[in-house]
Write an enzyme that holds these catalytic residues in place. Structure first.
Site, PDB file in Angstrom:
ATOM      1  NE  ARG A 141      -5.811  -9.080  -0.011  1.00  0.00           N
ATOM      2  CZ  ARG A 141      -7.258  -8.744  -0.400  1.00  0.00           C
ATOM      3  NH1 ARG A 141      -7.591  -7.623  -0.722  1.00  0.00           N
ATOM      4  NH2 ARG A 141      -8.443  -9.786  -0.385  1.00  0.00           N
ATOM      5  CD  GLU A 144      -7.273  -4.319  -0.559  1.00  0.00           C
ATOM      6  OE1 GLU A 144      -8.446  -4.383  -0.868  1.00  0.00           O
ATOM      7  OE2 GLU A 144      -6.755  -4.951   0.114  1.00  0.00           O
ATOM      8  CB  SER A 167      12.817  10.933  -5.675  1.00  0.00           C
ATOM      9  OG  SER A 167      13.349  10.329  -6.661  1.00  0.00           O
TER      10      SER A 167
END
Length: 218
Positions: A141, A144, A167
């Site tokens: 998740r 996602e 960075s």
């Protein structure tokens, strides 16, 4: 007080080693000597790495201490602390004795081996399976959420900073727990990375480099 065998080393060597004077007598014999720089690369097998990590987390559980508590004692973010415990980030030699105290490492040779490995340049890696649902749902998740918002995140960063990237080396990562408006628990993940602008690749700069190389080859 330094152990007797260490007194034979000259002062320049002692200055570059772990500060034994801050260790208890039992832990001083556990921690070996390591200079701060450069770091030796990790070359242990995957099986040995997993064994060390298991021993580290078993020691943590035995002390009934949280990652946040360890992080506060060491002066690190909680995620970076977990990375150290997972052999994904090197342990500063100056923190080695303190970590011995925190985790209750004994003079058993296995802990000496673990501490030595913790202070090497790690093989930063991850298991591809951790990204696949339903193996580790939290990780899936999280990935996602980043993927679905990535383009918008880039646009906002471009407007605020210019053309560049964040960075992941000069970087701090921390997890916090807060209460929402309805009293619910909420997760706050902070990505704090240095902005790295893309350079303007001017031909004059390249010519200067080419000229310097030509002069060296003459």
């Amino acid at each position: 007080m330094f152990p007797a065998k260490l007194r034979r080393f000259n002062r320049s060597v002692l200055r570059s080693t772990i500060p034994y004077q801050h260790c208890s007598r039992s832990h001083a014999s556990t921690v070996k000597q390591f200079t701060a720089k450069p770091l030796s690369p990790s070359i242990i097998s995957e099986e040995k790495r997993r064994q060390y990590i298991q021993q580290i987390w078993l020691a943590k559980e035995a002390k009934e201490i949280t990652i946040d508590e360890i992080a506060k004692k060491l002066g690190y973010t909680n995620v970076y602390t977990a990375q150290i415990l997972n052999l994904q980030a090197p342990l500063n030699p100056e923190k080695a004795c303190e970590l011995c105290e925190i985790l209750g490492f004994t003079i058993d040779p296995i802990y000496s081996e673990i501490l030595e490995e913790m202070q090497k340049a790690p093989k930063r890696r991850f298991d591809q399976q951790i990204l696949q649902e339903p193996n580790v749902l939290f990780t899936y998740r999280l990935l996602e959420a980043v993927q679905h918002n990535a383009e918008s995140l880039k646009q906002v960063v471009n407007e605020k900073f210019g053309d560049g990237i964040m960075s992941a080396i000069d970087f701090h990562l921390n997890v916090s727990k807060i209460k929402g408006a309805q009293g619910e628990d909420r997760v706050v993940i902070t990505f704090d990375g240095k902005f790295l602008p893309f350079i303007e690749q001017k031909i004059d700069n390249q010519r200067t480099v080419d000229q310097e190389n030509a002069q060296k080859n003459q």
